[in-house]
Scaffold this active site. Structure first.
Site, PDB file in Angstrom:
ATOM      1  N   PRO A 180       0.907  -1.293  -0.223  1.00 29.82           N
ATOM      2  CA  PRO A 180       0.194   0.181   0.001  1.00 29.82           C
ATOM      3  C   PRO A 180       0.773   1.254  -0.104  1.00 29.82           C
ATOM      4  O   PRO A 180       1.965   1.272   0.600  1.00 29.82           O
ATOM      5  CB  PRO A 180      -0.970  -0.114   1.233  1.00 29.82           C
ATOM      6  CG  PRO A 180      -0.105  -0.968   2.180  1.00 29.82           C
ATOM      7  CD  PRO A 180       0.682  -1.927   1.031  1.00 29.82           C
ATOM      8  N   ASN A 181       0.344   2.310  -0.734  1.00 30.87           N
ATOM      9  CA  ASN A 181       0.808   3.748  -0.565  1.00 30.87           C
ATOM     10  C   ASN A 181       2.136   3.554  -1.735  1.00 30.87           C
ATOM     11  O   ASN A 181       2.609   4.871  -2.048  1.00 30.87           O
ATOM     12  CB  ASN A 181       1.426   4.069   0.787  1.00 30.87           C
ATOM     13  CG  ASN A 181      -0.042   4.228   1.405  1.00 30.87           C
ATOM     14  OD1 ASN A 181      -0.921   4.975   1.076  1.00 30.87           O
ATOM     15  ND2 ASN A 181       0.079   3.703   2.668  1.00 30.87           N
ATOM     16  N   ARG A 199       4.778  10.979  -2.713  1.00 26.54           N
ATOM     17  CA  ARG A 199       4.951  10.577  -1.315  1.00 26.54           C
ATOM     18  C   ARG A 199       6.095  10.876  -0.627  1.00 26.54           C
ATOM     19  O   ARG A 199       7.191  10.054  -1.055  1.00 26.54           O
ATOM     20  CB  ARG A 199       4.288   9.266  -1.325  1.00 26.54           C
ATOM     21  CG  ARG A 199       4.255   8.758   0.027  1.00 26.54           C
ATOM     22  CD  ARG A 199       4.532   7.253   0.375  1.00 26.54           C
ATOM     23  NE  ARG A 199       4.177   6.716   1.460  1.00 26.54           N
ATOM     24  CZ  ARG A 199       4.759   5.468   1.907  1.00 26.54           C
ATOM     25  NH1 ARG A 199       4.793   4.431   0.985  1.00 26.54           N
ATOM     26  NH2 ARG A 199       4.386   5.100   3.203  1.00 26.54           N
ATOM     27  N   TYR A 221      11.339   8.651   0.456  1.00 27.22           N
ATOM     28  CA  TYR A 221      11.266   7.812  -0.456  1.00 27.22           C
ATOM     29  C   TYR A 221      11.828   7.996  -1.722  1.00 27.22           C
ATOM     30  O   TYR A 221      11.796   7.303  -2.727  1.00 27.22           O
ATOM     31  CB  TYR A 221       9.663   7.190  -0.538  1.00 27.22           C
ATOM     32  CG  TYR A 221       9.094   6.848   0.676  1.00 27.22           C
ATOM     33  CD1 TYR A 221       9.983   5.602   0.953  1.00 27.22           C
ATOM     34  CD2 TYR A 221       8.298   7.454   1.476  1.00 27.22           C
ATOM     35  CE1 TYR A 221       9.426   5.001   2.237  1.00 27.22           C
ATOM     36  CE2 TYR A 221       7.776   6.869   2.418  1.00 27.22           C
ATOM     37  CZ  TYR A 221       8.352   5.732   3.003  1.00 27.22           C
ATOM     38  OH  TYR A 221       7.708   5.171   4.236  1.00 27.22           O
ATOM     39  N   ASN A 225       7.395  -5.914  -0.788  1.00 26.85           N
ATOM     40  CA  ASN A 225       7.482  -4.624   0.058  1.00 26.85           C
ATOM     41  C   ASN A 225       6.157  -4.652   0.412  1.00 26.85           C
ATOM     42  O   ASN A 225       5.147  -4.049  -0.237  1.00 26.85           O
ATOM     43  CB  ASN A 225       7.969  -3.455  -0.988  1.00 26.85           C
ATOM     44  CG  ASN A 225       8.080  -2.125   0.038  1.00 26.85           C
ATOM     45  OD1 ASN A 225       7.447  -2.168   1.125  1.00 26.85           O
ATOM     46  ND2 ASN A 225       8.688  -1.041  -0.376  1.00 26.85           N
ATOM     47  N   ALA A 264       3.445  -0.613   5.045  1.00 29.24           N
ATOM     48  CA  ALA A 264       3.213  -0.526   6.538  1.00 29.24           C
ATOM     49  C   ALA A 264       2.805  -1.873   7.122  1.00 29.24           C
ATOM     50  O   ALA A 264       2.780  -2.202   8.453  1.00 29.24           O
ATOM     51  CB  ALA A 264       2.183   0.471   7.009  1.00 29.24           C
ATOM     52  N   GLU A 289      12.143  -9.821   1.263  1.00 28.53           N
ATOM     53  CA  GLU A 289      11.642  -8.546   1.985  1.00 28.53           C
ATOM     54  C   GLU A 289      12.548  -7.389   1.474  1.00 28.53           C
ATOM     55  O   GLU A 289      13.576  -7.413   1.368  1.00 28.53           O
ATOM     56  CB  GLU A 289      11.730  -8.572   3.461  1.00 28.53           C
ATOM     57  CG  GLU A 289      11.008  -7.447   4.146  1.00 28.53           C
ATOM     58  CD  GLU A 289      11.193  -7.376   5.601  1.00 28.53           C
ATOM     59  OE1 GLU A 289      11.786  -8.172   6.140  1.00 28.53           O
ATOM     60  OE2 GLU A 289      10.560  -6.563   6.414  1.00 28.53           O
ATOM     61  N   HIS A 345      12.634  -3.073   1.356  1.00 26.01           N
ATOM     62  CA  HIS A 345      12.184  -1.728   1.706  1.00 26.01           C
ATOM     63  C   HIS A 345      13.031  -0.574   0.996  1.00 26.01           C
ATOM     64  O   HIS A 345      14.396  -0.690   0.823  1.00 26.01           O
ATOM     65  CB  HIS A 345      12.146  -1.456   3.148  1.00 26.01           C
ATOM     66  CG  HIS A 345      11.296  -2.560   3.759  1.00 26.01           C
ATOM     67  ND1 HIS A 345      10.106  -2.368   3.927  1.00 26.01           N
ATOM     68  CD2 HIS A 345      11.522  -3.518   4.516  1.00 26.01           C
ATOM     69  CE1 HIS A 345       9.580  -3.348   4.643  1.00 26.01           C
ATOM     70  NE2 HIS A 345      10.441  -4.059   4.863  1.00 26.01           N
ATOM     71  N   ARG A 379      14.388   4.625  11.478  1.00 31.95           N
ATOM     72  CA  ARG A 379      13.111   5.461  11.362  1.00 31.95           C
ATOM     73  C   ARG A 379      12.449   5.448  12.706  1.00 31.95           C
ATOM     74  O   ARG A 379      12.920   5.271  13.869  1.00 31.95           O
ATOM     75  CB  ARG A 379      12.405   5.292  10.311  1.00 31.95           C
ATOM     76  CG  ARG A 379      13.194   5.295   8.749  1.00 31.95           C
ATOM     77  CD  ARG A 379      12.280   5.154   7.503  1.00 31.95           C
ATOM     78  NE  ARG A 379      11.056   5.987   7.607  1.00 31.95           N
ATOM     79  CZ  ARG A 379       9.962   5.993   6.984  1.00 31.95           C
ATOM     80  NH1 ARG A 379       9.952   4.846   6.144  1.00 31.95           N
ATOM     81  NH2 ARG A 379       9.023   6.817   6.990  1.00 31.95           N
TER      82      ARG A 379
END
Ligand code: DQA
Length: 144
Positions: free
Chosen positions: A9-10, A17, A22, A73, A76, A97, A99, A106
Site C-alpha cells: 500500500p501507498n 509521497r 522515499y 515490499n 506498513a 523482503e 524496503h 526511522r
C-alpha cells in the site's frame, strides 16, 4: 527463473509521497529499473501493486503456481500483518523482503518487521536499488 514483485500500500504514490524519505522516482520508474535488471539476469519478472492486505495474501497464494521467487515490499503491513506473514510461511517458494527506506533507522514502530522471520532475507535502505539488489540475490537462490 520467474520472479513476482509485490508492492504494498501507498507505493503507488511514490514520486509524490514523502520524497525526502522515499525519493522522487515513481513506481513506474522503479518497475522499469527492475525490468532492466531482470533482463540482464535472464529473469522473467512481473510487478504489481496491491493496496489491501487480502489482495497481497491472494497474490502470495497465486505466486505458488506463477513464480519461483517473490520480492515483497509490504509497506506498513510489514510491521503488523500476521496474515501476510502467515501467507509467506504457507507458500513454499522463497520470499525476499524489500524496503526503500532503512526501516531500522526511522520511527520505533518501523524497526520491527513481522515478515522478516519468514522471509529468505531482507534488503532495506537503498531506495530503488533495494529491489535491484534483492533481484540479484534472488537470482542465486537454487530453485527446486
Ligand atoms: C516501506 C517502509 C514502511 O515502514 C512504510 O510503511 C512504507 C514503505 C519502505 O519501502 O521503506 O510504506 O516499506
Amino acid at each position: 527463473m520467474r520472479v513476482h514483485v509485490i508492492h504494498g500500500p501507498n507505493l503507488n504514490l511514490l514520486g509524490e509521497r514523502e520524497p525526502d524519505v522515499y525519493g522522487s522516482k515513481t513506481l513506474a520508474d522503479i518497475d522499469a529499473e527492475i525490468a532492466e535488471a531482470a533482463r540482464a539476469l535472464g529473469i522473467e519478472v512481473s510487478c504489481a501493486q496491491y493496496s489491501s492486505e487480502g489482495a497481497i495474501v491472494d497474490a502470495l497464494h497465486a505466486a505458488r503456481a506463477a513464480a519461483d521467487v517473490v520480492l515483497i515490499n509490504p509497506g506498513a503491513y510489514t510491521h503488523y500483518s500476521y496474515a501476510i506473514a502467515d501467507a509467506i510461511a504457507a507458500i513454499r517458494i522463497p520470499v525476499v523482503e524489500v524496503h526503500l527506506s532503512n526501516i531500522a533507522a526511522r520511527e520505533a514502530f518501523r524497526s520491527h518487521s513481522v515478515v522478516a522471520p519468514v522471509c529468505r532475507g531482507s534488503v532495506a535502505g537503498f531506495g530503488s536499488d533495494s529491489y535491484v539488489a534483492a533481484l540479484h540475490a534472488a537470482s542465486k537462490i537454487p530453485i527446486k
